[in-house]
Design a protein around this motif. Structure first.
Motif, mmCIF file in Angstrom:
data_model
loop_
_atom_site.group_PDB
_atom_site.id
_atom_site.type_symbol
_atom_site.label_atom_id
_atom_site.label_comp_id
_atom_site.label_asym_id
_atom_site.label_seq_id
_atom_site.Cartn_x
_atom_site.Cartn_y
_atom_site.Cartn_z
ATOM 1 N N ARG A 69 -82.974 49.734 -20.525
ATOM 2 C CA ARG A 69 -82.003 49.748 -19.735
ATOM 3 C C ARG A 69 -82.180 49.325 -18.166
ATOM 4 O O ARG A 69 -83.221 49.556 -17.776
ATOM 5 N N ALA A 71 -79.252 48.486 -15.319
ATOM 6 C CA ALA A 71 -78.327 49.097 -14.407
ATOM 7 C C ALA A 71 -77.039 49.600 -15.298
ATOM 8 O O ALA A 71 -76.392 50.290 -14.857
ATOM 9 N N LEU A 75 -71.410 44.975 -21.192
ATOM 10 C CA LEU A 75 -70.341 45.410 -21.719
ATOM 11 C C LEU A 75 -70.311 45.299 -23.346
ATOM 12 O O LEU A 75 -68.963 45.426 -23.888
ATOM 13 N N ALA A 79 -77.098 48.719 -24.094
ATOM 14 C CA ALA A 79 -78.124 49.777 -23.351
ATOM 15 C C ALA A 79 -77.489 51.206 -23.909
ATOM 16 O O ALA A 79 -77.922 52.159 -23.368
ATOM 17 N N PRO A 132 -73.758 36.642 -12.069
ATOM 18 C CA PRO A 132 -72.755 37.374 -12.946
ATOM 19 C C PRO A 132 -72.003 38.092 -11.942
ATOM 20 O O PRO A 132 -72.160 38.585 -10.868
ATOM 21 N N CYS A 138 -76.316 44.623 -11.254
ATOM 22 C CA CYS A 138 -77.081 44.389 -12.546
ATOM 23 C C CYS A 138 -78.530 43.880 -12.048
ATOM 24 O O CYS A 138 -78.667 43.311 -11.046
ATOM 25 N N THR A 139 -79.435 44.190 -13.135
ATOM 26 C CA THR A 139 -80.723 43.699 -12.934
ATOM 27 C C THR A 139 -81.130 42.464 -13.476
ATOM 28 O O THR A 139 -80.774 41.953 -14.466
ATOM 29 N N GLY A 141 -83.897 42.087 -15.304
ATOM 30 C CA GLY A 141 -84.305 42.235 -16.517
ATOM 31 C C GLY A 141 -83.043 42.229 -17.555
ATOM 32 O O GLY A 141 -83.140 41.674 -18.564
ATOM 33 N N ALA A 145 -82.208 39.855 -20.625
ATOM 34 C CA ALA A 145 -81.789 40.303 -21.928
ATOM 35 C C ALA A 145 -80.656 39.589 -22.522
ATOM 36 O O ALA A 145 -80.383 39.497 -23.604
ATOM 37 N N SER A 148 -77.353 35.971 -19.220
ATOM 38 C CA SER A 148 -75.990 36.264 -18.495
ATOM 39 C C SER A 148 -75.710 35.036 -17.694
ATOM 40 O O SER A 148 -76.546 34.220 -17.371
ATOM 41 N N GLY A 199 -82.877 42.954 -25.717
ATOM 42 C CA GLY A 199 -83.867 44.048 -25.735
ATOM 43 C C GLY A 199 -84.328 44.549 -27.231
ATOM 44 O O GLY A 199 -85.059 45.358 -27.340
ATOM 45 N N VAL A 204 -88.956 43.747 -20.913
ATOM 46 C CA VAL A 204 -89.329 42.858 -19.753
ATOM 47 C C VAL A 204 -89.600 43.688 -18.511
ATOM 48 O O VAL A 204 -88.821 44.608 -18.316
ATOM 49 N N HIS A 416 -71.572 38.030 -22.683
ATOM 50 C CA HIS A 416 -71.782 39.677 -22.626
ATOM 51 C C HIS A 416 -72.511 40.331 -23.762
ATOM 52 O O HIS A 416 -72.914 41.374 -23.736
ATOM 53 N N ASN A 452 -84.595 48.725 -29.513
ATOM 54 C CA ASN A 452 -83.199 48.722 -29.673
ATOM 55 C C ASN A 452 -82.528 48.334 -30.822
ATOM 56 O O ASN A 452 -81.617 47.352 -31.167
ATOM 57 N N LEU B 40 -70.747 48.970 -10.722
ATOM 58 C CA LEU B 40 -70.715 48.204 -9.669
ATOM 59 C C LEU B 40 -71.444 48.961 -8.469
ATOM 60 O O LEU B 40 -71.844 48.360 -7.349
HETATM 61 C C1 LIG Z 1 -67.779 44.251 -13.619
HETATM 62 C C2 LIG Z 1 -68.546 43.426 -14.346
HETATM 63 C C3 LIG Z 1 -68.741 42.137 -14.175
HETATM 64 C C4 LIG Z 1 -69.526 41.480 -15.181
HETATM 65 N N1 LIG Z 1 -69.715 40.078 -14.962
HETATM 66 C C5 LIG Z 1 -70.384 39.209 -15.826
HETATM 67 C C6 LIG Z 1 -70.579 38.033 -15.660
HETATM 68 O O1 LIG Z 1 -69.943 37.488 -14.799
HETATM 69 N N2 LIG Z 1 -71.463 37.316 -16.516
HETATM 70 C C7 LIG Z 1 -72.399 38.005 -17.422
HETATM 71 O O2 LIG Z 1 -72.892 37.267 -18.083
HETATM 72 N N3 LIG Z 1 -72.054 39.272 -17.424
HETATM 73 C C8 LIG Z 1 -71.329 39.999 -16.793
HETATM 74 N N4 LIG Z 1 -71.287 41.232 -16.924
HETATM 75 C C9 LIG Z 1 -72.134 41.958 -17.876
HETATM 76 C C10 LIG Z 1 -73.233 42.583 -17.529
HETATM 77 O O3 LIG Z 1 -73.418 42.822 -16.056
HETATM 78 C C11 LIG Z 1 -74.588 41.564 -17.690
HETATM 79 O O4 LIG Z 1 -74.866 41.579 -19.120
HETATM 80 C C12 LIG Z 1 -75.825 42.109 -17.350
HETATM 81 O O5 LIG Z 1 -76.691 41.269 -17.152
HETATM 82 C C13 LIG Z 1 -76.244 43.429 -17.673
HETATM 83 O O6 LIG Z 1 -77.509 43.833 -16.682
HETATM 84 P P1 LIG Z 1 -78.023 45.381 -16.697
HETATM 85 O O7 LIG Z 1 -79.212 45.368 -15.578
HETATM 86 O O8 LIG Z 1 -76.816 46.168 -16.208
HETATM 87 O O9 LIG Z 1 -78.481 45.656 -17.943
HETATM 88 P P2 LIG Z 1 -78.037 46.868 -19.025
HETATM 89 O O10 LIG Z 1 -76.763 46.952 -18.994
HETATM 90 O O11 LIG Z 1 -78.670 47.879 -18.546
HETATM 91 O O12 LIG Z 1 -78.598 46.170 -20.275
HETATM 92 C C14 LIG Z 1 -78.254 45.200 -20.796
HETATM 93 C C15 LIG Z 1 -78.844 44.814 -22.116
HETATM 94 O O13 LIG Z 1 -80.285 44.444 -21.935
HETATM 95 C C16 LIG Z 1 -81.278 45.343 -22.271
HETATM 96 N N5 LIG Z 1 -82.294 45.452 -21.348
HETATM 97 C C17 LIG Z 1 -81.861 45.867 -20.045
HETATM 98 N N6 LIG Z 1 -83.128 45.776 -19.302
HETATM 99 C C18 LIG Z 1 -84.073 45.221 -19.992
HETATM 100 C C19 LIG Z 1 -85.424 45.129 -19.888
HETATM 101 N N7 LIG Z 1 -85.934 45.061 -18.702
HETATM 102 N N8 LIG Z 1 -86.176 44.688 -20.893
HETATM 103 C C20 LIG Z 1 -85.637 44.220 -22.192
HETATM 104 N N9 LIG Z 1 -84.147 44.558 -22.498
HETATM 105 C C21 LIG Z 1 -83.425 44.938 -21.464
HETATM 106 C C22 LIG Z 1 -80.759 46.443 -22.792
HETATM 107 O O14 LIG Z 1 -81.176 47.150 -23.606
HETATM 108 C C23 LIG Z 1 -79.441 46.095 -23.136
HETATM 109 O O15 LIG Z 1 -79.186 45.630 -24.509
HETATM 110 C C24 LIG Z 1 -70.183 42.033 -16.100
HETATM 111 C C25 LIG Z 1 -70.494 43.362 -15.957
HETATM 112 C C26 LIG Z 1 -69.401 44.168 -15.187
HETATM 113 C C27 LIG Z 1 -69.423 45.597 -15.426
#
Ligand SMILES: Cc1cc2nc3c(=O)[nH]c(=O)nc-3n(C[C@H](O)[C@H](O)[C@H](O)COP(=O)(O)OP(=O)(O)OC[C@H]3O[C@@H](n4cnc5c(N)ncnc54)[C@H](O)[C@@H]3O)c2cc1C
Ligand code: SF4
Ligand code: SF4
Lengths: 484, 453
Positions: A69, A71, A75, A79, A132, A138-139, A141, A145, A148, A199, A204, A416, A452, B40
């Motif tokens: 996980r 952040a 969507l 996670a 994004p 968002c992170t 990592g 995964a 994005s 994941g 990562v 997503h 996962n 966010l």
């Molecule tokens: C308001 C909003 C706008 C968004 N806009 C975009 C956009 O413009 N473009 C876009 O592509 N996405 C967008 N997203 C979706 C999301 O933000 C992206 O998918 C983002 O990359 C997820 O990052 P996270 O750190 O929140 O990951 P998480 O939601 O925590 O995890 C996402 C996936 O990655 C895996 N994962 C997380 N960290 C690791 C790690 N270190 N190693 C292995 N696996 C891992 C998790 O198991 C899960 O499957 C948006 C989401 C929101 C809420």
């Protein structure tokens, strides 16, 4: 969960590195897709690769499934915790390890927030290009995964084009260090196959990214249209004319109204049916020439108002509106279902119309934003999760939209990911043999399928892949077979 | 769409008529539904950045509140701890696109938790003394101020602090209190200068001196009033003492309402006496943000509700009165500043997040002749003072400040400017503990001396 295992993990991670029980686990039950949830057995918060690897070894010995996980802004339920599983969160791994302006790269821990990386690069006139809309949270990592994208990925390419190296903790706790950038790796491209694996292959913990030079000139244009068609057609025209804006984003009326009512009010005209944001990057001369051509197309396609951002502040404001669009929709509906449809650009206009029809037939409110340059549309469907009938209609609409996309030659997800949400779509898009191949690739990384599990690939408990391809897919594959 | 059997179906409407009745006094359920779980906000939250725990993030806290109302979690010790850990800095509100009113939700939750809490007699006594007796009474505040000064001057404070536990730590964290003459209260009426043709048009103001400010930083109030008078405003100084912000943030909503009523009523009387609508102002951001909430706080009050709403709509930070005048050229800061070295502005949370005031202080600083300014990239992040947070949770408060101290050190600033007494104290303590050579001042102390009258 076994007390000895908890004690051993606590030993590795310390008191603050482990959430073992109680109400603190509940907020981890879902990611950005709040309708799917499952409370994890435990959450681990390592600070270093070594801590993560050590924890992973202990979990492997105990046979416990692991969900990574970042952040939790995903969507598609990527996670969302799984039955009997623990979550490893990267939220405490947020160090920028190195910014190397000469090498145009940065090395960061995987929990670094996308926007923080760009901030760290800024003093050197560099930035991290994939942006994004969730970049403030968002992170990296999570970006890796999900592979994005973001508005500017139209020009710069999505995450996979910006990853130079990874450090991966494998399912058995082994650390795979692929962080030495290799322009032309010998053997298989492990990094390439890992990016976008949601994941399911490993965790990562460190990422080496390519940094991009901040362009000398950036110009942001806002075009207001009396209808969505003009906006869509402008995009097609620009691409046909080989113009290369760095971003092309469309917002429809309901979205505009929501944005204008939020903290991200960007000054979009509230009565507009559609706005198109165009960004141009390059040398002063390039931007100037392209800008003239773009303006001509916008006018010809019926833009009723054209605005140029006068300064960086105004540009930021125009973009803040776009990036806050999803959240701003929260003001007009208690819940929001964000579909992530992608079709060939030429089919964009038709797809937009079909989406509207699908929602209208089901009496659902729809607001659409799209990365028009990539043919990636995000129909945001408003609903209230307490209204069960409405939830049913939303899910049905989501499914219909997916089917339409596939039928139009598009794909399941623009950016997503598949996660949990689109498992069924995988059945529709792929045949048994395709999915079986993907499973073999996955098994090479994680033979016990503890990373996962149940995401990305539709696998039944008996480990047999299920498929249910749409008629169109069978026909397409048959045709492809006949050709070759 | 496949939900898989292990996943809960979308929430059903629970069957009872009012399923959340048990939590009405704990959770603002309707407000919690505004959160769309986008996440966010999480990376802007100081407590999440430090702990990495989702339950210590805004989204996580709202998730917990909502789950408590839906009877999916108990409002147990873990729940309470995550709520107490929150700074109520409202950074999350500034970045939330859905307009979630987090600060107000947290006030209700803290109040609900307080009424469920079984505190030890000594703790109850201390809270009662602090919130009910000292804060609302000028006499009591004076007494505490004088005693503290006495202990500081004689060195007793240093001697006894270790034996006094939490109270001792609080005592030691206080800056040196000024002598009594500097802690004198302001006159009730301060006449504005009438040296320009249109100066009669300047609205008269109604200023709150505050509870701690006169004791700790009396000269700040004096500078503020002098600056406003020099700009042509009449300034009426309220006799009310405490605005009740500390009460509202710490689970004492009833007392907060009581104090709000006292203050609004005094304002109504003063307006009537003047025959004009006085503009309520403050120079302490924490108070300002809270004064702007009086309308909501007293919404159900038959007697005071309407006045409170009118009052709240008029509240301004003192800098908001001067900055437009700088912009339109009717006010000039002409005397060069006596401050040497770079100066950094740190946005108090309840000014930028609570009141949306970001530009006005910067406009004033920019107008000061000869002032060299540097920006702090994390200026909108909380310093850890957060009302009485740094007294209640000193270790957490210091951890929140630590990264900001680093930014400050890297910026090369020799003076840190803020506009809230709590922030001033927190910065002073942090800078002292690091042995840095940086002054801490209130914005008014920089602006006022540069007005040539
Ligand atoms: C308001 C909003 C706008 C968004 N806009 C975009 C956009 O413009 N473009 C876009 O592509 N996405 C967008 N997203 C979706 C999301 O933000 C992206 O998918 C983002 O990359 C997820 O990052 P996270 O750190 O929140 O990951 P998480 O939601 O925590 O995890 C996402 C996936 O990655 C895996 N994962 C997380 N960290 C690791 C790690 N270190 N190693 C292995 N696996 C891992 C998790 O198991 C899960 O499957 C948006 C989401 C929101 C809420
Ligand atoms: S930004 Fe607002 S809507 Fe999004 S999770 Fe945070 S509080 Fe909820
Ligand atoms: S008020 Fe501050 S500490 Fe509390 S949740 Fe919001 S950002 Fe975090």
């Amino acid at each position: 969960m076994d007390a000895a295992l908890i004690a051993a993990l606590r030993n590795v991670l310390g008191e603050a590195g482990l959430v073992g029980s109680g109400s603190r686990l509940v907020p981890y039950e879902s990611d950005g897709l709040a309708m799917l949830r499952h409370t994890p057995e435990m959450v681990l918060l390592p600070r270093t690769t070594a801590e993560a690897a050590h924890s992973m070894r202990l979990l492997a010995e105990a046979g416990v499934p692991v969900v990574g996980r970042g952040a939790g802004t995903g969507l598609s339920g990527g996670a969302t915790p799984v039955e009997g599983g623990v979550v490893i969160s990267l939220a405490r791994m947020r160090d920028v390890l190195e910014v190397d302006p000469a090498g145009r790269l940065a090395r960061v821990q995987a929990g670094v927030v996308n926007a923080d990386l760009t901030r760290a690069a800024a003093p050197h006139g560099l930035f991290y290009a994939p942006d994004p809309s969730s970049q403030m949270a968002c992170t990296i990592g999570g970006n890796v995964a999900e592979n994005s994208g973001g508005p500017h990925c139209f020009m710069h390419g999505s995450t996979t084009r910006h990853i130079l190296g990874l450090v991966i903790v494998c399912a058995d706790g082994e650390v795979l260090d692929l962080s030495e950038p290799q322009p032309d790796p010998s053997g298989y491209d492990l990094i390439g196959s890992f990016v976008g694996s949601e994941g399911t292959l490993g965790l990562v913990t460190e990422v080496t990214v390519k940094l991009t030079r901040v362009p000398p000139v950036t110009e942001t244009l806002l075009a207001v249209f009396p209808g969505l068609d003009g906006a869509c057609d402008s995009v097609s025209d620009m691409i046909a004319a080989r113009l290369e804006p760095s971003a092309l984003e469309i917002l429809d009326r309901l979205t505009i109204q929501a944005v204008e009512a939020s903290v991200f009010a960007a000054g979009y005209p509230k009565t507009a049916e559609a706005v198109l944001l165009v960004e141009l990057e390059g040398s002063a001369l390039e931007v100037d020439v392209t800008s003239k051509d773009v303006l001509a197309i916008l006018e010809q396609r019926g833009a009723i108002e054209l605005r140029k951002a006068r300064d960086p502040l105004e540009r930021r404001k125009l973009w803040a509106g776009r990036k806050g669009a999803f959240g701003a929709m929260g003001r007009i509906a208690p819940d929001l279902y964000v579909a992530d449809a992608v079709v060939p650009r030429t089919k964009l206009r038709r797809m937009v119309a079909r989406t509207a029809e699908i929602c209208r037939e089901r009496n659902l409110r729809l607001a659409t934003v799209f990365h028009a340059g990539d043919g990636n549309l995000h129909p945001n469907i408003c609903y209230d999760r307490r209204d069960l009938d409405e939830v049913k209609r939303v899910l049905e609409a989501g499914r219909m939209i997916l089917q339409e996309c596939i039928a139009a030659g598009g794909s399941l997800t623009g950016e997503h990911g598949v996660g949990l949400e689109k498992l069924e779509g995988m059945d529709m898009l792929f045949k048994q043999a395709d999915l079986a191949t993907m499973c073999r690739m996955r098994d090479a990384w994680d033979p016990e399928r503890r990373m996962n599990p149940g995401k990305l690939l539709p696998v039944r408990a008996c480990r047999e892949v299920r498929t249910n391809p749409l008629p169109g897919v069978e026909a397409r594959d048959a045709a492809a077979g006949a050709e070759s | 769409m496949s939900t898989g059997k292990e996943f809960a179906p979308p929430d059903a409407t629970p069957p009872q008529a009012d399923p959340i009745a048990h939590a009405r006094d704990l959770v603002d359920y309707a407000a919690s539904l505004d959160c769309i779980h986008c996440g966010l906000c999480i990376s802007s939250c100081p407590t999440y950045r430090i702990s990495g725990r989702e339950s210590a993030s805004p989204r996580g806290r709202i998730h917990l509140m909502r789950a408590a109302a839906e009877s999916r979690v108990e409002a147990d010790a873990d729940f309470a701890e995550e709520m107490d850990y929150c700074l109520v800095c409202r950074n999350c509100e500034s970045v939330c696109p859905a307009g979630v009113q987090f600060g107000r939700m947290m006030e209700l939750t803290r109040d609900g938790l307080e009424s469920r809490r079984q505190r030890k007699l000594s703790a109850r006594l201390a809270r009662w003394l602090g919130f009910r007796i000292v804060l609302p009474s000028r006499l009591a505040l004076r007494l505490v101020g004088t005693l503290t000064r006495l202990m500081q001057v004689t060195g007793l404070a240093r001697m006894f602090a270790p034996a006094l536990g939490a109270a001792g730590r609080a005592l030691q964290s206080l800056p040196a209190l000024p002598p009594a003459r500097e802690r004198a209260l302001l006159p009730a009426r301060n006449r504005g200068l009438r040296n320009t043709g249109d100066s009669d048009a300047r609205p008269a103001l109604f200023m709150l001196e505050g509870c701690a400010q006169p004791e700790l930083f009396g000269h700040v109030n004096r500078s503020t009033v002098d600056a406003l008078c020099a700009a042509g405003h009449d300034v009426h100084v309220a006799r009310a003492v405490c605005c009740g912000a500390l009460h509202a943030h710490n689970g004492e909503l009833d007392q907060a309402r009581q104090l709000a009523r006292i203050y609004v009523q005094e304002w109504v009387r003063s307006c009537a006496a003047e025959g004009a609508e006085l503009i309520p102002i403050t120079n302490a951001s924490g108070c300002g943000a809270h004064l702007r909430e009086y309308g909501e706080l007293l919404a159900g009050d038959a007697q005071c509700g309407a006045d409170a709403a009118r009052f709240s709509a008029l509240v301004r930070d003192w800098s908001e009165l001067l900055s437009p005048r700088i912009a339109d050229g009717s006010l000039k800061l002409t005397a060069p500043t006596n401050v040497s070295g770079p100066v950094a502005w740190d946005d108090p949370c309840h000014l930028c997040h609570g009141q949306g005031v970001r530009e006005d202080p910067r406009v004033l600083l920019k107008a000061i002749p000869g002032l060299e300014q540097v920006e702090l990239h994390d200026s909108e992040s909380c310093c850890g003072s957060a009302g009485i947070y740094s007294l209640l949770r000193p270790a957490d408060g210091a951890a929140i400040l630590a990264p900001k101290l680093e930014t400050l050190a890297n910026s090369g600033a020799r003076t840190l400017v803020t506009s809230n007494p709590g922030c001033q104290m927190q910065w002073l303590a942090g800078i002292r503990s690091k042995g840095m050579d940086v002054r801490v001042v209130h914005l008014a102390e920089l602006v006022q001396p540069t007005q040539r009258t």
